[in-house]
Design an enzyme around this catalytic site. Structure first.
Site, mmCIF file in Angstrom:
data_model
loop_
_atom_site.group_PDB
_atom_site.id
_atom_site.type_symbol
_atom_site.label_atom_id
_atom_site.label_comp_id
_atom_site.label_asym_id
_atom_site.label_seq_id
_atom_site.Cartn_x
_atom_site.Cartn_y
_atom_site.Cartn_z
ATOM 1 N N ASP A 1 -1.022 8.256 4.612
ATOM 2 C CA ASP A 1 -2.147 7.314 4.617
ATOM 3 C C ASP A 1 -2.662 7.233 6.048
ATOM 4 O OD1 ASP A 1 -3.982 5.269 4.410
ATOM 5 O OD2 ASP A 1 -2.688 3.943 3.264
ATOM 6 N N THR B 1 -13.145 13.481 29.940
ATOM 7 C CA THR B 1 -12.162 12.453 29.613
ATOM 8 C C THR B 1 -12.280 12.001 28.171
ATOM 9 O OG1 THR B 1 -12.118 11.660 31.899
ATOM 10 C CG2 THR B 1 -11.340 10.133 30.192
ATOM 11 N N ASP C 1 0.824 -1.209 0.000
ATOM 12 C CA ASP C 1 0.000 0.000 0.000
ATOM 13 C C ASP C 1 0.859 1.260 0.000
ATOM 14 O OD1 ASP C 1 0.878 -0.652 2.573
ATOM 15 O OD2 ASP C 1 -0.942 0.067 3.560
#
Length: 275
Positions: free
Chosen positions: A138, A197, A118
């Site tokens: 990517d 959070t 890739d």
């Protein structure tokens, strides 16, 4: 070298139609490609290979007998589950990038290392799209930030966890942090302070990827002695970088373009050999 049905017709290898399939770490994408432009890509998770293979086979059948299916994979388990199912449904072979089709890109990296397909396909397509030196990002399961120089040579780069992986690791590696779905924090990427959070996790994860890309782009520019353009692909590309002034172009189908480009150049080479 690749051998495809009807590959050397009068129109030449540039316009040979094909079905490009990219098997990633968590999803599979596919599209028809003719004259270098992919059709709108289709995407499926790896949880139902039978259904995904049937969809790809149906897509390939609609593209015609002369349109080969060419697949690139970074996940052997996922591609092992898909390939025989596609071939059984179609009654013909699936061609593989790396085995049947080489990736025609120069590589200035250690001889004993093999980058993911890739990364190489993205680099090949990014240089073709941008026409100059570029940073290739990517933003998917993992985040890769690679550099292609002005000659189109792959120089290597960096690999880091993607958004979902970071958030999952924080949840699984601690006693109390919740599992959060990747998203921009409240207030968008410019939110200065997280008040809860869950928002702190999103601020940390998104800033980690965005900051990584900025820092490495600066390093690559210093090493190259020029500021390269930045092209981004991957499932989280738009989430993280839409509207970002650092980014020159977001190309969601970059890997599929790389598959098609590798095939066209292989076929052009075959035509030259026969001439």
């Amino acid at each position: 070298m690749i051998t495809l049905p009807g590959q050397l017709d009068a129109s030449g290898p540039q316009s040979v139609p094909l079905v490009a399939v990219s098997v990633g770490n968590t999803r599979t994408a596919w599209a028809s490609v003719e004259d270098a432009e992919p059709s709108p890509r289709q995407v499926a998770a790896h949880d139902d290979p039978e259904r995904t293979a049937a969809a790809i086979a149906e897509h390939a059948a609609a593209a015609g007998e002369s349109a080969p299916v060419v697949l690139a994979s970074v996940s052997e388990p996922a591609s092992t589950a898909l390939i025989p199912r596609i071939e059984a449904a179609l009654g013909r072979e699936v061609y593989l990038i790396g085995r049947d089709v080489p990736i025609p890109i120069e590589r200035a990296i250690d001889a004993d290392t093999t980058p993911g397909l890739d990364r190489l396909l993205n680099a090949l397509a990014a240089f073709d799209v941008m026409g100059q030196a570029c940073v290739v990002v990517d933003a998917g399961t993992a985040v890769t930030v690679d550099f292609v120089d002005g000659e189109g040579t792959f120089q290597g780069g960096a690999i880091a966890p993607g958004l979902a992986m970071m958030l999952r690791a924080l949840h699984e590696g601690t006693a109390s942090l919740p599992l959060v779905v990747p998203a921009l924090p409240d207030g968008g990427e410019q939110a200065p302070f997280a008040k809860r959070t869950e928002q702190a996790l999103l601020v940390g994860a998104t800033a980690s990827v965005q900051g990584l890309v900025r820092l490495l782009t600066e390093r690559y520019a210093i090493a190259y002695d020029a500021y390269p353009q930045v092209v981004v692909t991957g499932g989280d590309a738009a989430l993280l970088f839409d509207g970002d002034e650092l980014i020159d172009r977001i190309v969601p189908d970059l890997t599929l373009r790389g598959i098609a480009l590798a095939c066209r150049r292989a076929l052009a080479g075959a035509a030259d050999d026969e001439a």
